[in-house]
Write a protein that holds these residues in place. Structure first.
Motif: not given
Length: 279
Positions: A134-144, A197-203, A213-224
């Motif tokens: 999240a911090r280095e690639v997708t830039y979503v909130n790292p805590d989330t 809900e946003p977290v549940a949807t990604a899960i 490509i490029p990955p930029d979502t919470l789902l992408d973060t979890l998949l990677l």
């Protein structure tokens, strides 16, 4: 009761909200509910954490882990300083980790316990990787990202906690009807735990999701993070086409040196975080 009937029974109970949680989970949930309010006063947060000795010990241990003390700061010796260092978001994630961990606490079958331990190791590695990705690639909130990864296998942990009652529940499923029941159970467990809900949807998207490509979502973060995790989930998953996770695809957005640094950092974080959570 055969395996199909067992899954149907558990899924039906889940849809009615009739979920069986250990008492320790309910205690951690009360803390988590209060911490979900960003305006929760620091003194109230301290009181809640101190009311749960395990959470208090783990909060201080996490604040002193490599994950949160890389700058060489002074050793934290009290809950107030620990909360100030790690912040409410990470304290919330820590409470969630306690909830997830407690699901396996009452398992008596040795094979199921081993599965729960492997699933926990997988979860911790995915959590630490998600935070860094999240911090280095997708830039979503790292805590989330950290929180989402900690709870991304909560449905699996719940099923493991019930599998003692239903022998063979988690054996391979050649007819592939199990995933639909798992999805129902996971959705209802996340609802009961108050997963945003946003977290549940990604899960929920993990089972059939594909990496952008490029990955930029919470789902992408979890998949990677799941792809890069050195410990795999021991649970059977629904067969699906392999997403675009080849090393050549990853090279398009993470160079080799950066990837190596990320993996090294995540392994160190996983070791320190696991040690803190096992206090």
């Amino acid at each position: 009761m055969n395996k199909l009937e067992a899954f149907g029974h558990i899924a039906a109970l889940a849809m009615r909200g009739d979920l069986v949680f250990p008492t320790s989970v309910n205690a951690a949930l009360r803390v988590q509910l209060a911490l979900d309010d960003p305006d929760c006063p620091i003194d109230e947060a301290i009181r809640l954490v101190l009311a749960e000795p395990q959470l208090a010990a783990r909060t201080v241990a996490l604040a002193n882990s490599a994950m949160f003390s890389r700058s060489g700061g002074a050793v934290v010796t009290n809950v107030r300083a620990a909360i100030m260092r790690i912040g409410y978001h990470n304290l919330f994630a820590l409470a969630a980790a306690m909830v997830v961990r407690q699901f396996g606490s009452k398992i008596t079958d040795p094979e199921l316990r081993n599965m729960a331990e492997q699933l926990w190791d997988h979860t911790i590695h995915v959590a630490c990787l998600s935070r860094i990705i999240a911090r280095e690639v997708t830039y979503v909130n790292p805590d989330t990202a950290l929180f989402a990864a900690i709870v991304h296998e909560v449905g699996g942990f719940y099923l493991l906690s019930r599998a003692d009652e239903f022998p063979g529940l988690l054996e391979p499923d050649p007819e592939n009807w199990q995933p639909a029941s798992e999805e129902i159970i996971t959705r209802e467990v996340m609802h009961k735990l108050g997963i945003p809900e946003p977290v549940a949807t990604a899960i929920e998207g993990l089972r059939d999701g594909f990496l952008q490509i490029p990955p930029d979502t919470l789902l992408d973060t979890l998949l990677l993070a799941n792809h890069l995790a050195p410990v795999a989930s021991p649970l059977p998953s629904a067969p699906r086409e392999e997403p675009a996770h080849s090393e050549s695809i990853i090279d398009l957005f993470i160079d080799e040196d950066k990837l190596a640094r990320m993996l090294d950092e995540s392994k160190a974080d996983a070791a320190s975080m696991n040690a803190a959570l096992l206090v």
